[in-house]
Write an enzyme that holds these catalytic residues in place. Structure first.
Site, PDB file in Angstrom:
ATOM      1  N   ASP A 103      -7.077   4.237  -4.577  1.00 45.67           N
ATOM      2  CA  ASP A 103      -7.750   4.096  -3.283  1.00 45.67           C
ATOM      3  C   ASP A 103      -8.373   5.472  -3.007  1.00 45.67           C
ATOM      4  O   ASP A 103      -8.579   6.237  -3.968  1.00 45.67           O
ATOM      5  CB  ASP A 103      -6.749   3.683  -2.182  1.00 45.67           C
ATOM      6  N   LYS A 146       0.859  -1.190   0.000  1.00 44.16           N
ATOM      7  CA  LYS A 146       0.000   0.000   0.000  1.00 44.16           C
ATOM      8  C   LYS A 146       0.884   1.225   0.000  1.00 44.16           C
ATOM      9  O   LYS A 146       2.033   1.158   0.449  1.00 44.16           O
ATOM     10  CB  LYS A 146      -0.878   0.020   1.257  1.00 44.16           C
ATOM     11  N   PHE A 170     -19.417   8.494  -0.851  1.00 46.38           N
ATOM     12  CA  PHE A 170     -20.044   8.780  -2.156  1.00 46.38           C
ATOM     13  C   PHE A 170     -18.973   8.681  -3.244  1.00 46.38           C
ATOM     14  O   PHE A 170     -19.084   9.250  -4.312  1.00 46.38           O
ATOM     15  CB  PHE A 170     -20.727  10.161  -2.168  1.00 46.38           C
ATOM     16  N   GLY A 171     -17.919   7.899  -2.950  1.00 40.87           N
ATOM     17  CA  GLY A 171     -16.801   7.756  -3.874  1.00 40.87           C
ATOM     18  C   GLY A 171     -16.927   6.544  -4.769  1.00 40.87           C
ATOM     19  O   GLY A 171     -18.032   6.032  -5.011  1.00 40.87           O
ATOM     20  N   ASN A 172     -15.781   6.076  -5.231  1.00 41.03           N
ATOM     21  CA  ASN A 172     -15.740   5.000  -6.208  1.00 41.03           C
ATOM     22  C   ASN A 172     -16.460   3.731  -5.733  1.00 41.03           C
ATOM     23  O   ASN A 172     -17.264   3.145  -6.457  1.00 41.03           O
ATOM     24  CB  ASN A 172     -14.263   4.716  -6.521  1.00 41.03           C
ATOM     25  N   VAL A 173     -16.190   3.327  -4.509  1.00 39.50           N
ATOM     26  CA  VAL A 173     -16.759   2.068  -4.019  1.00 39.50           C
ATOM     27  C   VAL A 173     -18.262   2.217  -3.795  1.00 39.50           C
ATOM     28  O   VAL A 173     -19.062   1.349  -4.188  1.00 39.50           O
ATOM     29  CB  VAL A 173     -16.034   1.620  -2.724  1.00 39.50           C
TER      30      VAL A 173
END
Ligand code: NDP
Ligand code: 2IT
Length: 445
Positions: A164, A124, A236-239
């Site tokens: 991420d 990471k 409210f992001g990518n995932v």
């Protein structure tokens, strides 16, 4: 294995690294029994070797903002374990980023990647750079300066970063461009690339889709499905975006989203153009979800609150670590939640997980339930190696099968005598065994 002693020693070496110590504690407690049944692990001192990263690169990133001022951020790459494949894991750009957070994420990534069935080790990285309010050119200059250091450490067969929090398609583009220029080669060194330059179909949606596929498998064990269920999503992001799409497609009604400023509740359901709007909101680089309630009159904004107070059947925490605490878990259980599936990494605190387990809720830890993202990164790496592209259907079918396989592995190692599946235990044991055995096979390194 003496879990308390190992944790005490680790804390002395790394005082104050709370997230990292939290992640290690959970894994050690889950695997203790299996570990003690296999004395070969102890004789090779697998635990002490697996809880420390192979190496950490720390570097400074000077860059020039739009006003001509020189800014300095910190950058990191934690290469944790490469027993089963090249180091693999995302990059996080967020002001909260520090070594503890990246070490927790890198540690979790080892077991998550092992669960995917694909050959990927764990790593990471990231920076305390704050994308909030930055222009595209500032983001570009920052990404280029970041890669000027990182490129020396990574490569398509050694370490393959991805996105991420705060790192999506735009950032991967700038990072990839700079790597290509420095290394003078065009390879699959990063995943989450654009479709025209080596990316995979379905990778943007994969983490959220995979999380919903995993929840679907859990629900099926009690004869249930998403059909007609209400769903609370945080972030409210990518995932969150991928999860909202798939949950809606399977007949669920998504009623919340959240940001650091609070949550929105939309009793009419968040689907169609509302899901598309999430992408617009994210792209503004403003840290807030509130504008959603200006755009859609059916949505109410609740300032400073968590969405977990809303009565729902299914909860999908998709924002960040430790965002769902004991009180939130109690509220969800009181309101009749049946299934909680972590889209984010470690969003539920240990106390919250205890409440879910005590109440026999279907609960999936992120390292199993959000593994669809990195799994599809693995599929992107395969396509890059073959220099071929698969169709969306092929990728989605493979992703779906991987999530089914991860679910099955969790059941194998996590089902207790009464038939309740402890998915935390199941995921940790299944993920650990493969890596530990690979380390045994390869000697002391
Ligand atoms: P994004 O940057 O796209 O979205 C992150 C979301 O979480 C945003 O809504 C963000 O709001 C919110 N957020 C971030 N920090 C906080 C905070 N301190 N408090 C409340 N909300 C916060 O990231 P992703 O969707 O990619 O990542 C979300 C989670 O999923 C993370 O835990 C990540 O590690 C995990 N994950 C991501 C994968 C991927 O492929 N992208 C794969 C597997 C897991 P804001 O930015 O406005 O602060
Ligand atoms: O936490 C994660 O699994 C990710 N951010 C995705 C990592 C990846 O390499 O795709």
């Amino acid at each position: 294995m003496n879990v308390d002693k190992i944790l005490n020693d680790l804390e002395k070496k790394h005082p104050g690294e709370v997230e990292y110590l939290q992640a290690v504690k959970e894994v050690l407690e889950s695997i203790e029994e299996v570990y003690n049944e296999n004395p070969q692990f102890e004789s090779a001192n697998i635990i002490e070797r697996i809880i420390e990263p192979d190496r950490i690169l720390t570097f400074k990133i000077p860059w020039v903002d739009d006003n001509g001022n020189v800014q300095v951020n910190l950058g990191y790459r934690v290469q944790f374990n490469n027993a089963i494949g090249p180091y693999k894991g995302g990059l996080r750009f967020h002001p909260s980023v520090n070594l503890s957070i990246l070490k927790f994420l890198g540690f979790e990534q080892i077991f998550k990647n092992s669960l995917t069935t694909l050959p990927m080790g764990g790593g990471k990285g990231g920076s305390d750079f704050n994308p909030k309010g930055k222009s595209d050119s500032e983001v570009m200059r920052f990404c280029q300066a970041f890669m000027l250091e990182l490129w020396k450490l990574i490569g398509p067969e050694t370490d393959v970063p991805a996105g991420d929090i705060g790192v999506g398609g735009r950032e991967i583009g700038f990072l990839f461009g700079m790597y290509k220029k420095l290394a003078r080669e065009n390879t699959g060194v990063l995943t989450g690339k654009g479709l025209n330059w080596g990316g995979s179909l379905v990778r943007p949606e994969a983490t959220g889709f995979g999380n919903v596929y995993f929840a679907k498998e859990m629900l099926a064990t009690i004869g249930e499905s998403f059909k007609g269920k209400t769903v609370a999503i945080s972030g409210f992001g990518n995932v969150a975006w991928g999860a909202a799409q798939k949950a809606t497609e399977l007949g669920g009604k998504v009623v919340t989203l959240s940001g650091p400023d609070g949550y929105v509740y939309d009793p009419e359901g968040i689907s169609g153009e509302k899901i598309d709007y999430m992408l617009e909101l994210r792209a503004t680089n403003e840290d807030i979800v509130k504008p959603f309630s200006f755009e859609f009159s059916s949505a109410e904004f609740h300032e400073g609150k968590h969405p977990w107070e809303v009565k729902v059947d299914i909860a999908l925490p998709c924002a960040t670590q430790n965002e769902l605490n004991k009180e939130d878990a109690e509220a969800l259980v009181k309101n009749g939640v049946v299934c909680v599936s972590e889209g984010a990494n470690m969003p539920c605190t240990p106390e919250a997980i205890e409440i879910f387990h005590k109440n026999k809720i279907l609960f999936a830890p992120g390292k199993a339930a959000n593994a669809g993202g990195v799994a599809t990164s693995g599929l992107e790496m395969t396509q890059n190696s073959m220099k071929l592209n698969w169709t969306a259907e092929e990728v989605d079918n493979k992703l779906h099968q991987i999530m089914r396989d991860i679910h099955a592995a969790c059941v194998t190692h996590g089902k207790n005598a009464e038939g309740y599946v402890d998915y935390v235990k199941g995921a940790n044991i299944a993920g650990f065994l493969k890596v530990a055995n690979a380390m045994l096979d390869q000697g002391v390194l």
